[in-house]
Design an enzyme around this catalytic site. Structure first.
Site, PDB file in Angstrom:
ATOM      1  CD  GLU A 207     -45.600 -50.634  -0.374  1.00 17.25           C
ATOM      2  OE1 GLU A 207     -44.755 -50.437  -1.244  1.00 17.25           O
ATOM      3  OE2 GLU A 207     -45.440 -50.360   0.830  1.00 17.25           O
TER       4      GLU A 207
ATOM      5  CE1 TYR B  25     -42.036 -46.124   3.039  1.00 16.82           C
ATOM      6  CE2 TYR B  25     -43.666 -47.076   1.561  1.00 16.82           C
ATOM      7  CZ  TYR B  25     -42.458 -47.157   2.223  1.00 16.82           C
ATOM      8  OH  TYR B  25     -41.683 -48.271   2.065  1.00 16.82           O
TER       9      TYR B  25
ATOM     10  CG  ASP C  36     -37.256 -50.000  -5.563  1.00 16.90           C
ATOM     11  OD1 ASP C  36     -37.525 -50.139  -4.352  1.00 16.90           O
ATOM     12  OD2 ASP C  36     -38.103 -49.736  -6.427  1.00 16.90           O
TER      13      ASP C  36
END
Ligand SMILES: Cc1ncc(COP(=O)(O)O)c(C=O)c1O
Lengths: 392, 263
Positions: free
Chosen positions: B49, B174, B60
């Site tokens: 990734e 995911y 993040d």
């Protein structure tokens, strides 16, 4: 067509661009909010706090000396500066905190740039005894130390954000990270008509009281509708608050004033609608100041409350469809507007609002005698006098 | 069938799980990124990734955010990352997915981004701030070009949303092991395992798990309940610690091999 549609779109703008963790919460919030806005008990409760606590209705004041100075314009000021905590921001934080309470949330978070929204959020949280955490860029903490102190007095925890440009957009990123992490117990009070659906709708509804009052007050005084509405645009909440009630009044012009900072030919401005291509930030699609690679640009304005590279999606839609017009006024002119209103009317305006006052000079030059204008006086300038003292 | 789909077919035949490594493209520079990807392949990484740095990475945590900033300071852009993948493709067939926030690809032009991705040899996209409700156009372009788009399921996702997400997702799904941002560590295996099982009941597509996974022991445990395990911040931190050192690639690959061996 409903604005926004079911997915929160204003034409091509708006929507929900957030991490999956937040999607369920946003869908739930939308449902709850849609039920509450139709619920009489909730509406009464909100109206009660606006009246008894915040100080509504605010006056619509005919500024005679200012009007005489501008010659062609007859200017009415919608006095949001008279509200508790000194700006329109309190309308929205009271509304959202009542939603948070109904949802059983125990913890409030908010982001703030100038500190006005932070103070309003901390105030509402104190009023209802909820834990409150405010994210603020380290740079803004330095610039707005007085507001930081106010938030702390009100019992809020102020967390300095040291990432990125250390200003409002980074504070908002940090608030979103907190939210993603503590989503179950936390309510995020967003400070403008920005963010993912349903925030632009919800904040608009809570600020719409400005325009509803102004419309009624103007009709009572002038027996007709105004020619123009003018308001400053950071994220766009005070402007949308004034505009919304006049949306269907086709003859009423709407003008949003952005910050041109050091000039539209520089990179140091916050004129998102004038200069920003369409993009996605903080959960919605709207105009966005960005570079050739789609990286978000740092905004600049002498007014910390306008210093935001994004703008609410409904404004992008108003611009695209031609319903409103957006102009930009630079730092220097804003300071001129600040002094002008102080001297002519004995009202020291917020630096954000000062942009609008400066624009009136331009509008006056283009207008016929007797043109009527409602200016949204979004806040008072106490918070800015220190800064101005150093600038003049 | 693209490289990601083929990889999962192969692994399934062999009865194995995938190890997926995340790094930020251009941290510390694109040359090292290329070397790392090639070395990862030899170290048993199944899918890479590649993070596209963004100025406002709201999903993040501090580790990946800081690496994004370092990459941006190098002037890294989507086009430069496509060039980097093209160079990698001269020497390797390892499946590569770009992890990017939506604005860089939206600004590039969605159709153009998909075309450039195909030309460069990118196999998929993972876009954390693009939920399937907003992804109609993107999916249309990506599907036509046989590019996978990976969507997320979170612990907060209601059962009614899992079906449409699984339907729109390609390559894999995911599963986010915790409510939080990347790098956080309080993931609970039991809760995640139940969530992953819920997803697997609704789809045949592979389900991989990530967020907050950093040790071989965690990788081992999670690989028992998912089809693949994703590690990001821990590898990015290893790169950060070794930046400026001659043995950067060697040291990071040693760390990654320990993780990939654990699946
Ligand atoms: C007095 C005042 N006016 C205007 C603004 C700009 O926000 P908005 O465009 O959402 O009204 C702010 C924001 O801090 C403010 O404090």
């Amino acid at each position: 067509m409903a604005l926004p549609d079911k997915q929160g779109h204003f034409g091509e703008f708006g929507g929900r661009y957030v991490p999956e963790t937040l999607m369920t919460l946003l869908i739930d919030l939308e449902k709850q909010f849609n039920a509450l806005r139709r619920n009489k008990a909730f509406r009464d409760e909100f109206a009660f706090y606006l009246k008894e606590y915040a100080g509504r209705p605010t006056n619509l004041y005919l500024a005679e000396r200012l009007s005489r100075h501008l010659r062609t314009l007859k200017v009415y000021l919608k006095r949001e500066d008279l509200l508790h905590t000194g700006a329109h921001k309190i309308n929205n934080t009271l509304g959202q905190i009542l939603v948070a309470r109904r949802m059983g949330k125990t913890r409030i978070i908010a982001e703030t740039g100038a500190g006005q929204h932070g103070v309003a959020a901390a105030t509402a949280a104190a009023l209802f005894g909820l834990e409150c955490v405010i994210y603020m860029g380290a740079e803004d903490i330095r610039r707005q130390s007085l507001n930081v102190f106010r938030m702390k007095l009100l019992g809020a925890k102020v967390i300095p954000v040291t990432s990125g440009s250390q200003t409002l957009k980074d504070a908002m990123n940090e608030a979103i990270r907190d939210w993603v992490t503590h989503v179950r117990e936390t309510f995020y009070i967003i400070g403008s008509v920005a963010g993912p659906h349903p925030y632009p709708l919800m904040v608009r509804e809570f600020q719409a009281v400005i325009g509803v009052e102004a419309r009624k007050q103007f009709l009572a005084k002038e027996r007709k509708l105004p020619d123009h509405l003018v308001a400053c645009v950071g994220g766009g909440s005070n402007a949308m608050g004034l505009f919304h009630a006049f949306y269907k009044d086709k003859g009423v012009g709407m003008i949003g004033v952005e910050a041109a900072g050091k000039g539209l030919n520089t990179h140091e401005h916050s004129a998102t609608l004038s200069k920003g291509p369409v993009g996605v930030m903080h959960g919605s699609k709207s105009n966005l100041l960005q570079d050739k690679d789609g990286q978000v640009q740092v905004a600049h304005s002498v007014a910390a409350g306008l210093d935001y590279p994004g703008v609410g999606p409904e404004h992008a839609y108003y611009q695209k469809t031609g319903r409103a017009q957006y102009v930009a006024v630079d730092d220097k002119a804003a300071i001129r507007g600040f002094k002008m209103l102080s001297r002519l009317e004995g009202i020291i305006p917020a630096l954000e609002t000062a942009h609008v006052l400066a624009y009136l000079e331009t509008l006056a030059r283009k207008s016929k005698k007797g043109t009527t204008v409602i200016v949204n006086l979004s806040g008072r300038g106490d918070k800015d006098v220190n800064q101005i003292q150093q600038l003049i | 069938m693209n490289r990601i789909d083929r990889k999962f077919e192969q692994l399934k035949e062999q009865g194995k799980k995938a190890f997926i490594a995340f790094i930020t493209a251009g941290d510390p520079n694109l040359k090292v990124t290329g070397e790392l990807v090639l070395a990862f392949e030899k170290a048993g990484v199944d899918i890479v990734e590649l993070g596209v740095p963004f100025s406002d990475p709201m999903a993040d945590g501090p580790v990946i955010q800081a690496s994004s900033q370092r990459a941006l300071d190098q002037g890294i852009s989507l086009s430069k990352i496509f060039d980097c993948v093209r160079r990698i493709r001269q020497r390797s067939d390892i499946p590569i997915a770009l992890m990017t926030y939506y604005n860089p690809v939206f600004h590039f032009g969605q159709e153009n981004a998909v075309k450039a991705a195909v030309k460069a040899g990118v196999d998929g996209f993972i876009i954390p701030d693009l939920p399937c409700e907003e992804a109609g156009d993107w999916i249309k372009y990506a599907k036509k070009a046989n590019i996978s788009t990976v969507f997320f399921v979170a612990p907060t996702t209601l059962p009614a949303r899992i079906k449409p997400i699984a339907h729109g997702s390609n390559g894999f799904i995911y599963y986010v092991s915790l409510t939080g941002v990347t790098g956080a560590k309080q993931n609970l295996l039991k809760e995640a395992a139940a969530g992953i099982r819920r997803v697997r009941r609704m789809t045949q597509k592979p389900v991989c798990v990530g967020f907050g996974i950093s040790t071989p022991a965690q990788v081992r445990a999670f690989s028992r309940v998912a089809d693949g395990v994703i590690v990001g911040s821990a590898i990015v931190r290893a790169i950060e610690k070794n930046t400026g050192q001659r043995d950067l690639v060697k040291n990071v690959v040693r760390f990654v091999r320990n993780l990939s061996c654990a699946v």
